[in-house]
Design a protein around this motif. Structure first.
Motif, PDB file in Angstrom:
ATOM      1  N   LEU A 217      61.377  23.819  52.328  1.00  0.00           N
ATOM      2  CA  LEU A 217      62.209  24.168  51.186  1.00  0.00           C
ATOM      3  C   LEU A 217      61.935  25.620  50.805  1.00  0.00           C
ATOM      4  O   LEU A 217      60.771  26.007  50.629  1.00  0.00           O
ATOM      5  CB  LEU A 217      61.897  23.278  49.985  1.00  0.00           C
ATOM      6  N   VAL A 218      62.972  26.425  50.670  1.00  0.00           N
ATOM      7  CA  VAL A 218      62.837  27.791  50.186  1.00  0.00           C
ATOM      8  C   VAL A 218      63.099  27.761  48.684  1.00  0.00           C
ATOM      9  O   VAL A 218      64.170  27.328  48.246  1.00  0.00           O
ATOM     10  CB  VAL A 218      63.814  28.741  50.892  1.00  0.00           C
ATOM     11  N   LEU A 219      62.131  28.214  47.898  1.00  0.00           N
ATOM     12  CA  LEU A 219      62.177  28.084  46.447  1.00  0.00           C
ATOM     13  C   LEU A 219      62.241  29.436  45.759  1.00  0.00           C
ATOM     14  O   LEU A 219      61.785  30.452  46.300  1.00  0.00           O
ATOM     15  CB  LEU A 219      60.933  27.348  45.948  1.00  0.00           C
ATOM     16  N   ASP A 220      62.796  29.441  44.546  1.00  0.00           N
ATOM     17  CA  ASP A 220      62.686  30.633  43.714  1.00  0.00           C
ATOM     18  C   ASP A 220      61.503  30.453  42.768  1.00  0.00           C
ATOM     19  O   ASP A 220      60.769  29.451  42.836  1.00  0.00           O
ATOM     20  CB  ASP A 220      63.997  30.924  42.968  1.00  0.00           C
ATOM     21  N   SER A 221      61.287  31.399  41.878  1.00  0.00           N
ATOM     22  CA  SER A 221      60.102  31.374  41.018  1.00  0.00           C
ATOM     23  C   SER A 221      60.126  30.242  40.002  1.00  0.00           C
ATOM     24  O   SER A 221      59.098  29.920  39.397  1.00  0.00           O
ATOM     25  CB  SER A 221      59.953  32.720  40.292  1.00  0.00           C
ATOM     26  N   GLU A 222      61.297  29.629  39.795  1.00  0.00           N
ATOM     27  CA  GLU A 222      61.404  28.498  38.874  1.00  0.00           C
ATOM     28  C   GLU A 222      61.318  27.153  39.594  1.00  0.00           C
ATOM     29  O   GLU A 222      61.351  26.100  38.957  1.00  0.00           O
ATOM     30  CB  GLU A 222      62.729  28.582  38.102  1.00  0.00           C
TER      31      GLU A 222
ATOM     32  N   LEU B 117      54.263  20.858  42.675  1.00  0.00           N
ATOM     33  CA  LEU B 117      53.850  22.189  43.118  1.00  0.00           C
ATOM     34  C   LEU B 117      53.881  23.195  41.975  1.00  0.00           C
ATOM     35  O   LEU B 117      52.993  24.045  41.855  1.00  0.00           O
ATOM     36  CB  LEU B 117      54.756  22.672  44.262  1.00  0.00           C
ATOM     37  N   LYS B 118      54.883  23.113  41.133  1.00  0.00           N
ATOM     38  CA  LYS B 118      55.011  24.109  40.065  1.00  0.00           C
ATOM     39  C   LYS B 118      54.262  23.722  38.795  1.00  0.00           C
ATOM     40  O   LYS B 118      54.224  24.497  37.845  1.00  0.00           O
ATOM     41  CB  LYS B 118      56.480  24.374  39.759  1.00  0.00           C
ATOM     42  N   ARG B 119      53.639  22.546  38.784  1.00  0.00           N
ATOM     43  CA  ARG B 119      52.905  22.098  37.602  1.00  0.00           C
ATOM     44  C   ARG B 119      51.670  22.973  37.385  1.00  0.00           C
ATOM     45  O   ARG B 119      50.767  23.019  38.223  1.00  0.00           O
ATOM     46  CB  ARG B 119      52.509  20.626  37.763  1.00  0.00           C
ATOM     47  N   ASP B 120      51.638  23.678  36.273  1.00  0.00           N
ATOM     48  CA  ASP B 120      50.523  24.574  35.941  1.00  0.00           C
ATOM     49  C   ASP B 120      50.239  25.578  37.048  1.00  0.00           C
ATOM     50  O   ASP B 120      49.104  26.010  37.253  1.00  0.00           O
ATOM     51  CB  ASP B 120      49.251  23.781  35.627  1.00  0.00           C
ATOM     52  N   ASN B 121      51.293  25.946  37.768  1.00  0.00           N
ATOM     53  CA  ASN B 121      51.142  26.862  38.897  1.00  0.00           C
ATOM     54  C   ASN B 121      52.170  27.972  38.769  1.00  0.00           C
ATOM     55  O   ASN B 121      53.172  27.825  38.070  1.00  0.00           O
ATOM     56  CB  ASN B 121      51.358  26.103  40.217  1.00  0.00           C
ATOM     57  N   GLU B 122      51.932  29.074  39.432  1.00  0.00           N
ATOM     58  CA  GLU B 122      52.881  30.185  39.456  1.00  0.00           C
ATOM     59  C   GLU B 122      53.545  30.230  40.825  1.00  0.00           C
ATOM     60  O   GLU B 122      52.871  30.319  41.850  1.00  0.00           O
ATOM     61  CB  GLU B 122      52.169  31.506  39.180  1.00  0.00           C
TER      62      GLU B 122
END
Length: 302
Positions: free
Chosen positions: A151-156, A243-248
């Motif tokens: 998966l290619v993701l953006d910053s959100e 993955l984005k939980r409490d992560n940048e």
């Protein structure tokens, strides 16, 4: 619509592969800039790319694959999920128990747990593209490729597109002790992605994709296995949410979603093996495996 990059006079160029097979060069430095421009224009990335290639002459090439392809983007980080398919669960158990099935393992537990297994797989410097060499560790005698939907993701954490990934793995190191996972997964050229990114809005159903892994040794096919993303236990959005939980996250982060294809237990990669990972609707990622010392002897340090 699929987006890719290719080399032209030592320069990485962005390209678009339309559904009719025509190939176009895009006047943009990278995929994520296209995404930002599309959002500013309040249209989908697919619509924006179509507007950009409207009226352009396609490149005079046989196919996009005939170009000197590079990684479709410079992923600042590549993360990976583990034990997301039953076949992966079984393979991990075989590594950890030497084939015994008389006890529950940590792999059984994570397969059934609410929280998935997620780990940092690679960085841009360790990731290679189509046609490049992936590396084998010198201290492992049981190494395999793992074919995965990326998966290619953006910053959100929004899914921008889908690509093919090769999560090179040392089954003996991981099986010896789960605390050795970073060494079993992360080393020089231990990850490959590409050849294309299928834009998310053009993917009809990411849970209905055939994935095939083929391995050739001395020109002879020694592994040929196929599975389907419909066997994925967890939803893609679920993996991203953890993955984005409490992560940048950073624009262009890639998340590999786990493998449903594991070569037979008696198989290990050898130097010179050609690995092909094909995902329906995305393309075929092909790489050759070599030992790191062979790269160094040849003067290849990238």
């Amino acid at each position: 619509m699929r987006i890719f990059r290719y080399w032209d006079n030592s320069q990485k160029c962005l390209g678009a592969l339309a559904d009719d097979g025509k190939v176009y060069r895009l006047d943009s430095p990278d995929l994520m800039k296209l995404v930002r421009e599309a959002r500013a224009a309040n249209v989908s990335t697919d619509e924006y790319v179509r507007s950009r290639i409207n009226g352009l002459e396609p490149l005079r090439v046989v196919s996009a694959e005939s170009l000197d392809l590079a990684t479709p983007l410079d992923a600042p980080e590549v993360w990976a999920a583990g034990v997301t398919y039953q076949s992966s669960r079984e393979a991990r158990n075989n590594e950890a128990t030497a084939g015994r099935s008389d006890a529950e393992t940590y792999y059984d537990k994570v397969y059934d747990a609410e929280r998935p297994e997620l780990f940092m797989k690679s960085t841009a410097a360790r990731t290679v593209g189509p046609g490049e060499q992936v590396c084998l560790r010198s201290d492992s005698s049981w190494q395999v490729p793992e074919a995965e939907l990326g998966l290619v993701l953006d910053s959100e954490g929004a899914i921008i597109g889908y690509t093919a990934g090769n999560d090179m793995s040392c089954r003996d190191i991981e099986g010896e002790n789960p605390l050795y996972l970073p060494q079993a997964k992360v080393w020089k050229r231990s990850c490959a992605i590409g050849p294309f990114v299928r834009l998310a809005e053009t993917m009809a159903d990411p849970y209905a994709l055939a994935i095939t892994c083929r391995i050739y040794r001395d020109g002879v096919k020694v592994v040929d296995e196929t599975a389907n993303t419909g066997q994925l236990k967890r939803k893609l959005e679920e993996l991203v949410s953890f993955l984005k939980r409490d992560n940048e996250l950073f624009d262009g982060t890639v998340l590999l979603t786990g493998t449903c294809l594991v070569p037979p237990d008696q198989f290990t990669l050898a130097s010179g093996d050609r690995i092909e990972i094909e995902i329906e609707g995305i393309g075929t990622l092909a790489n050759t495996a070599v030992f790191t010392h062979e790269l160094e002897a040849a003067g290849t340090h990238a």
